[in-house]
Enzyme design. Structure first.
Site, PDB file in Angstrom:
ATOM      1  N   HIS A  67      15.843 -49.131  71.090  1.00  0.00           N
ATOM      2  CA  HIS A  67      16.903 -49.013  70.085  1.00  0.00           C
ATOM      3  C   HIS A  67      16.755 -47.668  69.382  1.00  0.00           C
ATOM      4  O   HIS A  67      15.802 -47.453  68.653  1.00  0.00           O
ATOM      5  CB  HIS A  67      16.810 -50.171  69.092  1.00  0.00           C
ATOM      6  CG  HIS A  67      16.806 -51.515  69.761  1.00  0.00           C
ATOM      7  ND1 HIS A  67      17.962 -52.162  70.121  1.00  0.00           N
ATOM      8  CD2 HIS A  67      15.787 -52.309  70.189  1.00  0.00           C
ATOM      9  CE1 HIS A  67      17.659 -53.303  70.715  1.00  0.00           C
ATOM     10  NE2 HIS A  67      16.343 -53.417  70.776  1.00  0.00           N
ATOM     11  N   PHE A  68      17.733 -46.785  69.621  1.00  0.00           N
ATOM     12  CA  PHE A  68      17.648 -45.431  69.063  1.00  0.00           C
ATOM     13  C   PHE A  68      18.346 -45.298  67.709  1.00  0.00           C
ATOM     14  O   PHE A  68      18.245 -44.265  67.065  1.00  0.00           O
ATOM     15  CB  PHE A  68      18.228 -44.407  70.056  1.00  0.00           C
ATOM     16  CG  PHE A  68      17.292 -44.093  71.184  1.00  0.00           C
ATOM     17  CD1 PHE A  68      17.248 -44.889  72.318  1.00  0.00           C
ATOM     18  CD2 PHE A  68      16.427 -43.005  71.106  1.00  0.00           C
ATOM     19  CE1 PHE A  68      16.371 -44.603  73.358  1.00  0.00           C
ATOM     20  CE2 PHE A  68      15.548 -42.709  72.138  1.00  0.00           C
ATOM     21  CZ  PHE A  68      15.519 -43.514  73.271  1.00  0.00           C
ATOM     22  N   ARG A  69      19.057 -46.341  67.289  1.00  0.00           N
ATOM     23  CA  ARG A  69      19.697 -46.378  65.958  1.00  0.00           C
ATOM     24  C   ARG A  69      20.736 -45.283  65.748  1.00  0.00           C
ATOM     25  O   ARG A  69      21.072 -44.968  64.606  1.00  0.00           O
ATOM     26  CB  ARG A  69      18.639 -46.263  64.847  1.00  0.00           C
ATOM     27  CG  ARG A  69      17.466 -47.221  64.936  1.00  0.00           C
ATOM     28  CD  ARG A  69      17.920 -48.652  64.984  1.00  0.00           C
ATOM     29  NE  ARG A  69      16.819 -49.600  64.776  1.00  0.00           N
ATOM     30  CZ  ARG A  69      16.860 -50.873  65.166  1.00  0.00           C
ATOM     31  NH1 ARG A  69      17.919 -51.335  65.816  1.00  0.00           N
ATOM     32  NH2 ARG A  69      15.861 -51.680  64.915  1.00  0.00           N
TER      33      ARG A  69
ATOM     34  N   HIS B 201      13.000 -59.196  77.700  1.00  0.00           N
ATOM     35  CA  HIS B 201      11.804 -59.652  76.967  1.00  0.00           C
ATOM     36  C   HIS B 201      11.543 -61.160  77.034  1.00  0.00           C
ATOM     37  O   HIS B 201      11.585 -61.871  76.038  1.00  0.00           O
ATOM     38  CB  HIS B 201      11.813 -59.158  75.517  1.00  0.00           C
ATOM     39  CG  HIS B 201      13.145 -59.215  74.814  1.00  0.00           C
ATOM     40  ND1 HIS B 201      13.855 -60.370  74.671  1.00  0.00           N
ATOM     41  CD2 HIS B 201      13.874 -58.247  74.202  1.00  0.00           C
ATOM     42  CE1 HIS B 201      14.973 -60.114  74.002  1.00  0.00           C
ATOM     43  NE2 HIS B 201      15.004 -58.831  73.716  1.00  0.00           N
TER      44      HIS B 201
ATOM     45  N   PHE C 195      13.576 -58.465  62.166  1.00  0.00           N
ATOM     46  CA  PHE C 195      12.753 -58.549  63.373  1.00  0.00           C
ATOM     47  C   PHE C 195      12.681 -57.180  64.031  1.00  0.00           C
ATOM     48  O   PHE C 195      13.722 -56.532  64.193  1.00  0.00           O
ATOM     49  CB  PHE C 195      13.393 -59.505  64.386  1.00  0.00           C
ATOM     50  CG  PHE C 195      13.469 -60.938  63.948  1.00  0.00           C
ATOM     51  CD1 PHE C 195      12.394 -61.791  64.129  1.00  0.00           C
ATOM     52  CD2 PHE C 195      14.631 -61.447  63.383  1.00  0.00           C
ATOM     53  CE1 PHE C 195      12.476 -63.128  63.760  1.00  0.00           C
ATOM     54  CE2 PHE C 195      14.723 -62.783  63.006  1.00  0.00           C
ATOM     55  CZ  PHE C 195      13.642 -63.627  63.194  1.00  0.00           C
ATOM     56  N   GLY C 196      11.512 -56.731  64.457  1.00  0.00           N
ATOM     57  CA  GLY C 196      11.452 -55.506  65.255  1.00  0.00           C
ATOM     58  C   GLY C 196      10.215 -54.669  64.989  1.00  0.00           C
ATOM     59  O   GLY C 196       9.715 -54.612  63.867  1.00  0.00           O
TER      60      GLY C 196
ATOM     61  N   HIS D 270      14.333 -50.646  77.623  1.00  0.00           N
ATOM     62  CA  HIS D 270      14.872 -51.415  76.481  1.00  0.00           C
ATOM     63  C   HIS D 270      14.405 -50.776  75.183  1.00  0.00           C
ATOM     64  O   HIS D 270      13.263 -50.958  74.766  1.00  0.00           O
ATOM     65  CB  HIS D 270      14.399 -52.871  76.556  1.00  0.00           C
ATOM     66  CG  HIS D 270      15.164 -53.805  75.657  1.00  0.00           C
ATOM     67  ND1 HIS D 270      15.884 -54.883  76.121  1.00  0.00           N
ATOM     68  CD2 HIS D 270      15.320 -53.814  74.308  1.00  0.00           C
ATOM     69  CE1 HIS D 270      16.445 -55.523  75.110  1.00  0.00           C
ATOM     70  NE2 HIS D 270      16.114 -54.894  73.987  1.00  0.00           N
TER      71      HIS D 270
ATOM     72  N   ASP E 195      10.927 -52.396  73.678  1.00  0.00           N
ATOM     73  CA  ASP E 195      11.841 -52.917  72.656  1.00  0.00           C
ATOM     74  C   ASP E 195      11.678 -52.132  71.348  1.00  0.00           C
ATOM     75  O   ASP E 195      11.733 -52.689  70.252  1.00  0.00           O
ATOM     76  CB  ASP E 195      11.610 -54.414  72.421  1.00  0.00           C
ATOM     77  CG  ASP E 195      12.800 -55.097  71.734  1.00  0.00           C
ATOM     78  OD1 ASP E 195      13.804 -54.403  71.454  1.00  0.00           O
ATOM     79  OD2 ASP E 195      12.711 -56.304  71.483  1.00  0.00           O
TER      80      ASP E 195
ATOM     81  N   ASN F 294      23.159 -51.842  70.149  1.00  0.00           N
ATOM     82  CA  ASN F 294      23.329 -52.400  68.793  1.00  0.00           C
ATOM     83  C   ASN F 294      23.326 -51.311  67.719  1.00  0.00           C
ATOM     84  O   ASN F 294      22.606 -51.370  66.734  1.00  0.00           O
ATOM     85  CB  ASN F 294      22.262 -53.459  68.490  1.00  0.00           C
ATOM     86  CG  ASN F 294      20.863 -52.893  68.429  1.00  0.00           C
ATOM     87  OD1 ASN F 294      20.588 -51.851  69.025  1.00  0.00           O
ATOM     88  ND2 ASN F 294      19.973 -53.560  67.719  1.00  0.00           N
TER      89      ASN F 294
END
Lengths: 303, 420
Positions: free
Chosen positions: B50-52, B218, B309-310, B48, B291, B82
């Site tokens: 997020h590579f953007r 999560h 958030f992150g 999980h 995450d 996302n």
């Protein structure tokens, strides 16, 4: 010891001895009425109001002026925040101009703490979101101390506790000073975990009022209706409003309110404008308590 | 090439021995480098992240993200959808897979359930499966429409792929930290625990109906853990993971209003965190994930309730696992949850050291230290609460298919002669 040079984020930054010192200094100023002082001459105080406020800002402004300080007012609506300047840049810009003490009001919890990343000057929290309002708590406690001479009292705070920074700071400070505190209102406004403040939780306001020396009302905002916190203002007033019938259930109770009041919602005029109301005294004392704070933090020599 | 160590983790347990590889596959022995009791771990599996990329590459891209992953000992990672635009088409999947080839990272793609992740129409799931996605998820958006969620699970079941669900009721989920005593004390608006478990219950019931593999992402509350534990006992095809940060931090830790600690789901209460530890202990929780969620300093350095958030997570994963192991969980258990266990639930050939498998492994010095700073982080972003801190444990080198993809400049010099 003492609070010289310190920040005031919330009442738990203070020890009982500090509170006593603040009260005594406030009382000293009050005895001299409207006298002007020069103890903070040459000091620059900046009030940063990112959220609108009338009484707190004016109260601080008067307090600073009576002590001879230079005061600069920054309000978000007239500032460069409208042009997209961030909180960080606003504080850094002001700090670069040389400010001795900041008073901050902001809708975001924790913003006074965050502000300290960008300034070394003392910061007084004048209300951050629903988190804390320590100067209101101090003036409330001072008003009680003046009236009762001690904190061997029972107080019930009624209304939207969940969204109230005043209820939070009052609960902490009054508990610290030894008072018996009850938070009351519908369950949507008074969740059970507020018990951890060491206070009582009540959803039966008539019973709570009947056992109290002081009844404090909290503002109920219309916008909470759309969140489902209560069905209508009218129903709220009927079931949780503070009226003279309910006040009579206690023995000569004092009515307090941090303002601004919603007359006809959380309190009826027959109570707020009665002899038992201490609302105006709270406002008067607010200036003296804030004078005491500014004087002690900035190390003025008034005696 | 051969490495010898008294601490080789094969995906399940430590043993003392040697590993060797020629070109890309792990083999029997040859010329040997003795690492003593420095660990050799399989390349870690983070399911999980997020590579953007594409669309948000100021925060991260596949290349900086891959370097950050290697720095954290991760060689297989899932890219969540996302991005901008969302990974909601076959073309996007193909594009990312092609781009990932240049990074050496074993990148697995998760496709969105609905177009643009907006919960209205299903994405072309069959086509995305043909292009090789490993699962489907609307990521941060919980799919409110239960009818649509049902049909998505029917397709996922047909494809033999999991639906990965971020369980959070939209209406209860408005807030900035876990609701409870500390949200009251700090004056931060709270998200009740049941905002998660209500959604978990829906997913379990839909899995019962459709037989699809539902994977709860999560998990952060005791009530969710209880529901999943019971569902597993009942034979429901459900798995779940926990974010490593939720094992390290609690709601109480937000007392400094540090936006670098702001994450969704929010940090658990002490009670919920104990349940997460128990969930790992009894294998209710199948995997630990990072995450990894990069944000720019400009985005994070604002007021708490205005901040996104992150938290990034690749590079501190093993450091945090060491921290968690001090709280009573066995290190082998924790390492398994970032290697062979996630590989097992997603059916991946990864997360193990075994003869014949690709030579993906990590040399990790548990006694080493590193200082987390903008300069030492490989990620393009530095939104971690560990920024400025010195952490125990250090990745010395990471190999993908026998190729050294990361090496720690100081430490490796003792061994570097062997690589040339």
């Amino acid at each position: 010891m003492g609070i010289r040079g310190k920040d005031l984020f919330d009442v738990d930054d203070l020890e009982a001895g500090d509170v006593k010192e603040i009260f005594e200094r406030a009382q000293f100023f009050k005895r001299h009425g409207l006298q002007k002082w020069t103890s903070l001459k040459g000091k620059s105080i900046c009030t940063l109001f990112f959220e609108s406020s009338t009484r707190t800002r004016i109260s601080f402004e008067l307090a600073a002026k009576r002590l001879g300080a230079d005061i600069i007012n920054f309000t978000a609506s007239t500032s460069s925040l409208n042009k997209g300047e961030s909180f960080k840049d606003t504080v850094k810009t002001l700090d670069a101009m040389g400010i001795d003490l900041y008073v901050i009001r902001h809708s975001e919890p924790g913003s006074p703490v965050m502000m300290k990343k960008y300034t070394n000057s003392p910061v007084i929290n004048a209300g951050d979101g629903v988190h804390a309002h320590p100067t209101q708590a101090l003036l409330d406690a001072y008003t009680i101390w003046e009236k009762f001479g001690n904190f061997n009292i029972k107080i019930v705070i009624i209304g939207d506790v969940l969204h109230s920074r005043v209820a939070r700071s009052d609960a902490k400070l009054l508990k610290m000073l030894g008072a018996d505190v009850t938070l009351a209102g519908p369950e949507s406004f008074v969740p059970s975990y507020f018990e951890n403040y060491g206070v009582r939780i009540s959803h039966n306001i008539e019973k709570s009022i009947s056992e109290s020396d002081i009844v404090m009302g909290l503002r109920v905002q219309l916008e909470r209706q759309s969140g489902g916190f209560f069905p209508t203002l009218d129903e709220y007033n009927e079931f949780y409003g503070i009226n003279s019938k309910r006040m009579k259930m206690a023995k000569n109770p004092i009515f307090m309110h941090p303002g601004p009041m919603n007359r006809g919602v959380e309190v009826m005029e027959e109570v707020s404008d009665s002899d038992s109301s201490a609302v105006e005294e709270q406002v008067t004392n607010g200036v003296f308590v804030r004078m005491a704070l500014l004087d002690l933090i900035l190390g003025g020599v008034t005696n | 090439m051969i490495f010898e160590s008294t601490k080789i983790f094969d995906g399940e347990r430590f043993y003392s021995g040697k590993i060797s590889f020629e070109k890309t596959f792990i083999q029997k022995e040859d010329e040997c480098v003795d690492l003593g009791d420095v660990w050799i771990l399989p390349g870690l599996v983070d399911t999980h992240a997020h590579f953007r990329d594409p669309g948000q590459t100021k925060r991260e891209d596949l290349f900086s993200g891959a370097m950050a992953a290697f720095h954290g000992g991760i060689t297989t990672a899932f890219a969540m959808p996302n991005t901008t635009p969302a990974i909601d088409s076959e073309a996007m999947v193909i594009y990312l897979k092609e781009r990932a080839k240049k990074t050496n990272l074993d990148l697995k793609i998760v496709g969105s359930i609905t177009k643009n992740r907006d919960g209205k129409e299903l994405s072309e799931m069959l086509k995305m499966a043909r292009a090789g996605v490993v699962g489907f998820s609307d990521d941060g958006n919980f799919l409110e429409d239960s009818g649509l969620a049902r049909h998505a699970m029917e397709y996922a079941h047909e494809l033999g792929l999991p639906v990965i669900s971020h369980c959070q009721d939209k209406y209860l989920g408005k807030g900035h930290m876990r609701e409870g005593w500390f949200s009251a004390l700090y004056g931060i608006s709270g998200i009740p625990d049941v905002a998660e478990s209500i959604a978990v219950a829906r997913e379990i019931e839909l899995s019962y109906l459709t037989k699809a593999h539902i994977h709860i992402a999560h998990v952060s509350t005791a009530r969710s853990i209880n529901l999943i534990r019971q569902a597993k006992k009942d034979g429901i095809n459900v798995t779940c993971d926990v974010c490593i940060h939720h094992l390290v931090f609690k709601d109480e830790d937000l007392r400094d209003y540090d936006t670098l600690k702001k994450i969704n789901p929010p940090f658990p209460t002490a009670h919920d965190q104990r349940a997460l530890y128990e969930g790992i202990e009894d294998d209710t929780i199948d995997a630990i994930i990072t995450d990894h969620a990069p944000y720019l300093n400009e985005e994070k350095e604002v007021e708490f309730q205005s901040a996104p958030f992150g938290i990034i997570g690749f590079e501190t994963l093993l450091n945090e696992i060491i921290m968690v192991s001090k709280n009573g969980l066995k290190i082998e258990k924790l390492l398994k949850k970032v290697s062979s266990d996630p590989a097992r639930i997603y059916g991946l050939e990864a997360g193990r050291i075994r003869e014949g498998l690709p030579a993906n492994f990590v040399i990790f010095d548990p006694e080493g230290e590193w200082h987390v700073s903008k300069d030492t982080l490989m990620s393009r972003s530095s939104n971690t609460p560990f920024l400025g801190k010195k952490l125990k444990g250090k990745v010395i080198s990471t190999f993908v298919e026998g190729k050294q993809v990361f090496k720690d400049a100081e430490k490796i010099s003792e061994w570097i002669l062997h690589f040339a």
